[in-house]
Design a protein around this motif. Structure first.
Motif, PDB file in Angstrom:
ATOM      1  N   CYS A  40       0.870  -1.191   0.000  1.00 52.31           N
ATOM      2  CA  CYS A  40       0.000   0.000   0.000  1.00 52.31           C
ATOM      3  C   CYS A  40       0.895   1.225   0.000  1.00 52.31           C
ATOM      4  O   CYS A  40       1.595   1.456   0.983  1.00 52.31           O
ATOM      5  N   PRO A  41       0.899   1.995  -1.061  1.00 50.84           N
ATOM      6  CA  PRO A  41       1.792   3.163  -1.117  1.00 50.84           C
ATOM      7  C   PRO A  41       1.267   4.331  -0.284  1.00 50.84           C
ATOM      8  O   PRO A  41       0.775   5.312  -0.805  1.00 50.84           O
ATOM      9  N   ASN A  42       1.362   4.194   1.029  1.00 53.11           N
ATOM     10  CA  ASN A  42       0.872   5.227   1.938  1.00 53.11           C
ATOM     11  C   ASN A  42       1.874   6.342   2.155  1.00 53.11           C
ATOM     12  O   ASN A  42       1.525   7.386   2.661  1.00 53.11           O
ATOM     13  N   GLY A  43       3.115   6.120   1.821  1.00 54.54           N
ATOM     14  CA  GLY A  43       4.148   7.124   2.075  1.00 54.54           C
ATOM     15  C   GLY A  43       4.223   8.164   0.982  1.00 54.54           C
ATOM     16  O   GLY A  43       3.276   8.353   0.210  1.00 54.54           O
ATOM     17  N   GLU A  44       5.316   8.850   0.919  1.00 54.87           N
ATOM     18  CA  GLU A  44       5.588   9.867  -0.079  1.00 54.87           C
ATOM     19  C   GLU A  44       4.884  11.184   0.253  1.00 54.87           C
ATOM     20  O   GLU A  44       3.838  11.216   0.888  1.00 54.87           O
ATOM     21  N   ALA A  45       5.477  12.243  -0.205  1.00 53.36           N
ATOM     22  CA  ALA A  45       4.913  13.581   0.014  1.00 53.36           C
ATOM     23  C   ALA A  45       3.721  13.795  -0.915  1.00 53.36           C
ATOM     24  O   ALA A  45       3.754  13.409  -2.081  1.00 53.36           O
ATOM     25  N   ARG A  46       2.669  14.354  -0.360  1.00 57.12           N
ATOM     26  CA  ARG A  46       1.463  14.649  -1.130  1.00 57.12           C
ATOM     27  C   ARG A  46       0.948  16.016  -0.701  1.00 57.12           C
ATOM     28  O   ARG A  46       1.214  16.479   0.395  1.00 57.12           O
ATOM     29  N   GLY A  58      -9.846   5.997   3.217  1.00 55.52           N
ATOM     30  CA  GLY A  58      -9.436   4.891   4.065  1.00 55.52           C
ATOM     31  C   GLY A  58      -7.950   4.676   4.231  1.00 55.52           C
ATOM     32  O   GLY A  58      -7.533   3.716   4.879  1.00 55.52           O
ATOM     33  N   VAL A  59      -7.127   5.539   3.657  1.00 58.20           N
ATOM     34  CA  VAL A  59      -5.687   5.404   3.860  1.00 58.20           C
ATOM     35  C   VAL A  59      -5.405   5.588   5.345  1.00 58.20           C
ATOM     36  O   VAL A  59      -5.976   6.453   6.001  1.00 58.20           O
ATOM     37  N   ARG A  60      -4.562   4.748   5.867  1.00 56.79           N
ATOM     38  CA  ARG A  60      -4.239   4.767   7.297  1.00 56.79           C
ATOM     39  C   ARG A  60      -2.736   4.825   7.493  1.00 56.79           C
ATOM     40  O   ARG A  60      -1.994   4.069   6.865  1.00 56.79           O
ATOM     41  N   ARG A  61      -2.303   5.681   8.380  1.00 59.24           N
ATOM     42  CA  ARG A  61      -0.875   5.742   8.728  1.00 59.24           C
ATOM     43  C   ARG A  61      -0.478   4.453   9.432  1.00 59.24           C
ATOM     44  O   ARG A  61      -1.261   3.889  10.190  1.00 59.24           O
ATOM     45  N   GLY A  62       0.744   4.013   9.183  1.00 58.82           N
ATOM     46  CA  GLY A  62       1.281   2.881   9.915  1.00 58.82           C
ATOM     47  C   GLY A  62       1.065   1.518   9.287  1.00 58.82           C
ATOM     48  O   GLY A  62       1.530   0.517   9.823  1.00 58.82           O
ATOM     49  N   VAL A  63       0.360   1.461   8.141  1.00 54.09           N
ATOM     50  CA  VAL A  63       0.133   0.167   7.491  1.00 54.09           C
ATOM     51  C   VAL A  63       1.481  -0.440   7.120  1.00 54.09           C
ATOM     52  O   VAL A  63       2.394   0.256   6.671  1.00 54.09           O
ATOM     53  N   ALA A  76      -1.450 -11.511   6.767  1.00 52.98           N
ATOM     54  CA  ALA A  76      -0.135 -11.309   7.381  1.00 52.98           C
ATOM     55  C   ALA A  76       0.415  -9.966   6.907  1.00 52.98           C
ATOM     56  O   ALA A  76       0.162  -9.544   5.773  1.00 52.98           O
ATOM     57  N   PHE A  77       1.160  -9.328   7.790  1.00 48.37           N
ATOM     58  CA  PHE A  77       1.697  -8.002   7.508  1.00 48.37           C
ATOM     59  C   PHE A  77       3.162  -7.966   7.909  1.00 48.37           C
ATOM     60  O   PHE A  77       3.511  -8.322   9.031  1.00 48.37           O
ATOM     61  N   LEU A  78       4.010  -7.523   6.989  1.00 51.11           N
ATOM     62  CA  LEU A  78       5.446  -7.468   7.229  1.00 51.11           C
ATOM     63  C   LEU A  78       5.929  -6.027   7.106  1.00 51.11           C
ATOM     64  O   LEU A  78       5.814  -5.411   6.048  1.00 51.11           O
ATOM     65  N   GLU A  79       6.441  -5.503   8.201  1.00 50.09           N
ATOM     66  CA  GLU A  79       7.024  -4.168   8.232  1.00 50.09           C
ATOM     67  C   GLU A  79       8.526  -4.319   8.063  1.00 50.09           C
ATOM     68  O   GLU A  79       9.154  -5.148   8.727  1.00 50.09           O
ATOM     69  N   LEU A  80       9.104  -3.542   7.165  1.00 46.53           N
ATOM     70  CA  LEU A  80      10.535  -3.613   6.903  1.00 46.53           C
ATOM     71  C   LEU A  80      11.215  -2.366   7.426  1.00 46.53           C
ATOM     72  O   LEU A  80      10.682  -1.257   7.303  1.00 46.53           O
ATOM     73  N   GLU A  90       2.446   5.067  14.950  1.00 45.62           N
ATOM     74  CA  GLU A  90       1.356   4.631  14.073  1.00 45.62           C
ATOM     75  C   GLU A  90       1.539   3.175  13.648  1.00 45.62           C
ATOM     76  O   GLU A  90       0.588   2.411  13.554  1.00 45.62           O
ATOM     77  N   GLN A  91       2.786   2.780  13.375  1.00 46.92           N
ATOM     78  CA  GLN A  91       3.064   1.400  12.992  1.00 46.92           C
ATOM     79  C   GLN A  91       2.826   0.443  14.158  1.00 46.92           C
ATOM     80  O   GLN A  91       2.306  -0.648  13.976  1.00 46.92           O
ATOM     81  N   LYS A  92       3.166   0.884  15.359  1.00 50.09           N
ATOM     82  CA  LYS A  92       2.901   0.062  16.550  1.00 50.09           C
ATOM     83  C   LYS A  92       1.400  -0.111  16.762  1.00 50.09           C
ATOM     84  O   LYS A  92       0.934  -1.202  17.107  1.00 50.09           O
ATOM     85  N   ALA A  93       0.628   0.955  16.536  1.00 45.36           N
ATOM     86  CA  ALA A  93      -0.832   0.879  16.680  1.00 45.36           C
ATOM     87  C   ALA A  93      -1.424  -0.061  15.639  1.00 45.36           C
ATOM     88  O   ALA A  93      -2.303  -0.875  15.950  1.00 45.36           O
ATOM     89  N   PHE A  94      -0.937   0.019  14.399  1.00 41.86           N
ATOM     90  CA  PHE A  94      -1.411  -0.883  13.350  1.00 41.86           C
ATOM     91  C   PHE A  94      -1.092  -2.325  13.717  1.00 41.86           C
ATOM     92  O   PHE A  94      -1.940  -3.215  13.595  1.00 41.86           O
ATOM     93  N   ALA A  95       0.120  -2.567  14.194  1.00 40.69           N
ATOM     94  CA  ALA A  95       0.532  -3.918  14.592  1.00 40.69           C
ATOM     95  C   ALA A  95      -0.391  -4.462  15.679  1.00 40.69           C
ATOM     96  O   ALA A  95      -0.822  -5.617  15.618  1.00 40.69           O
ATOM     97  N   ALA A  96      -0.704  -3.651  16.662  1.00 47.28           N
ATOM     98  CA  ALA A  96      -1.589  -4.080  17.752  1.00 47.28           C
ATOM     99  C   ALA A  96      -2.983  -4.400  17.226  1.00 47.28           C
ATOM    100  O   ALA A  96      -3.575  -5.420  17.598  1.00 47.28           O
TER     101      ALA A  96
END
Length: 131
Positions: A40-46, A58-63, A76-80, A90-96
């Motif tokens: 999901c390309p949630n990053g980048e400047a917009r 529905g875009v969510r920070r931390g995906v 399954a979700f893999l954060e690199l 935000e990533q910790k909240a998504f993980a939880a």
């Protein structure tokens, strides 16, 4: 004769993007049958307007960086992360949140670590991977 010290340390750290590209390449070549994966390309400047529109859609920070559906149907979700990278709040909240739902979640700080996680999850064909 002059002796020179040899550094075994690579002077260039491996970026998160490089790790992700390598993991996706492994998935393309050795994914187990039935695995679905995407980013999901949630990053980048917009612009603020685009950001607001995407958030309303529905875009969510931390995906996580790589989202998967395993052959069992489990998500399954893999954060690199780079070697020095750390998950954001935000990533910790998504993980939880996804962990509460029964989905798998992991953080990997190297290509090898990411591939090992994917093998354990059944996302990669371990025999092909070992070859």
């Amino acid at each position: 004769m002059t002796m020179h010290a040899i550094s075994l340390r690579d002077p260039r750290p491996v970026s998160e993007e490089s790790i992700q590209r390598a993991v996706i390449q492994h998935l393309k070549l050795t994914a187990a049958p039935g695995v679905v994966y995407f980013h999901c390309p949630n990053g980048e400047a917009r612009s603020k307007a685009t950001g607001a529109r995407l958030k309303a859609m529905g875009v969510r920070r931390g995906v996580a960086d790589i989202c998967l559906v395993l052959p069992s149907g489990r998500s399954a979700f893999l954060e690199l992360k780079s070697a020095k990278g750390r998950p954001s709040d935000e990533q910790k909240a998504f993980a939880a949140d996804v962990s509460k739902s029964g989905a798998l979640y992991a953080v990997a700080a190297s290509i090898d670590q990411a591939l090992q996680i994917l093998i354990e999850w059944g996302a990669l064909n371990a025999r092909k991977e070992a070859a």
